[in-house]
Motif scaffolding. Structure first.
Motif, mmCIF file in Angstrom:
data_model
loop_
_atom_site.group_PDB
_atom_site.id
_atom_site.type_symbol
_atom_site.label_atom_id
_atom_site.label_comp_id
_atom_site.label_asym_id
_atom_site.label_seq_id
_atom_site.Cartn_x
_atom_site.Cartn_y
_atom_site.Cartn_z
ATOM 1 N N LYS A 1 0.834 -1.210 0.000
ATOM 2 C CA LYS A 1 0.000 0.000 0.000
ATOM 3 C C LYS A 1 0.865 1.255 0.000
ATOM 4 C CE LYS A 1 -4.001 -1.927 2.377
ATOM 5 N NZ LYS A 1 -4.847 -1.850 3.588
ATOM 6 N N LEU B 1 2.371 1.843 -3.450
ATOM 7 C CA LEU B 1 1.389 2.356 -4.408
ATOM 8 C C LEU B 1 1.023 3.812 -4.120
ATOM 9 C CD1 LEU B 1 -0.869 -0.787 -4.819
ATOM 10 C CD2 LEU B 1 0.781 0.149 -6.462
ATOM 11 N N LEU B 2 0.891 4.167 -2.848
ATOM 12 C CA LEU B 2 0.607 5.564 -2.492
ATOM 13 C C LEU B 2 1.731 6.494 -2.934
ATOM 14 C CD1 LEU B 2 -0.867 5.050 1.082
ATOM 15 C CD2 LEU B 2 -2.072 6.058 -0.864
ATOM 16 N N ALA C 1 4.073 5.854 -5.222
ATOM 17 C CA ALA C 1 4.174 5.828 -6.683
ATOM 18 C C ALA C 1 3.139 6.761 -7.297
ATOM 19 C CB ALA C 1 3.993 4.404 -7.211
ATOM 20 N N ASN C 2 1.936 6.761 -6.756
ATOM 21 C CA ASN C 2 0.902 7.665 -7.246
ATOM 22 C C ASN C 2 1.306 9.119 -7.011
ATOM 23 O OD1 ASN C 2 -1.900 8.122 -8.283
ATOM 24 N ND2 ASN C 2 -2.056 9.121 -6.292
ATOM 25 N N HIS C 3 1.902 9.389 -5.870
ATOM 26 C CA HIS C 3 2.358 10.745 -5.557
ATOM 27 C C HIS C 3 3.438 11.192 -6.542
ATOM 28 C CE1 HIS C 3 3.354 14.268 -3.179
ATOM 29 N NE2 HIS C 3 4.627 13.922 -3.291
ATOM 30 N N GLY D 1 4.036 9.838 -9.657
ATOM 31 C CA GLY D 1 3.284 9.958 -10.894
ATOM 32 C C GLY D 1 4.080 10.050 -12.187
ATOM 33 N N ASP D 2 5.344 9.757 -12.159
ATOM 34 C CA ASP D 2 6.189 9.849 -13.345
ATOM 35 C C ASP D 2 6.730 8.461 -13.659
ATOM 36 O OD1 ASP D 2 8.591 10.081 -14.962
ATOM 37 O OD2 ASP D 2 8.594 12.225 -14.512
ATOM 38 N N MET D 3 6.236 7.865 -14.734
ATOM 39 C CA MET D 3 6.586 6.485 -15.066
ATOM 40 C C MET D 3 8.085 6.303 -15.272
ATOM 41 S SD MET D 3 5.267 3.606 -15.183
ATOM 42 C CE MET D 3 5.640 1.974 -15.745
ATOM 43 N N LEU E 1 9.647 6.165 -11.835
ATOM 44 C CA LEU E 1 9.248 4.923 -11.166
ATOM 45 C C LEU E 1 9.958 3.713 -11.767
ATOM 46 C CD1 LEU E 1 5.468 5.721 -10.779
ATOM 47 C CD2 LEU E 1 7.185 5.627 -8.950
#
Length: 64
Positions: free
Chosen positions: A38, A41-42, A44-46, A48-50, A53
């Motif tokens: 979790k 994922l939180l 990674a979403n923050h 937001g740059d593939m 990541l």
């Protein structure tokens, strides 16, 4: 082109480490793994740059 920041950016790295350890305290191995998933994922979403990541995934996998 975004790049992954790998230098220490914490004012107090020990404080974060302690908070991380405290968050896992008294969890089973399964609960701890779920918490880590979790959290990943939180964050990674923050980010937001593939590209960033993907670089983080590559570095994390290196040497494992």
């Amino acid at each position: 082109m975004a790049t992954l920041a790998t230098e220490n950016r914490f004012a107090s790295p020990d404080d974060f480490y302690q908070a991380l350890i405290d968050t896992h305290r008294d969890l089973t191995a399964e609960q701890s793994a779920a918490l880590n998933a979790k959290l990943i994922l939180l964050l990674a979403n923050h980010i937001g740059d593939m590209e960033v990541l993907t670089e983080a995934l590559r570095l994390a996998r290196k040497g494992v």
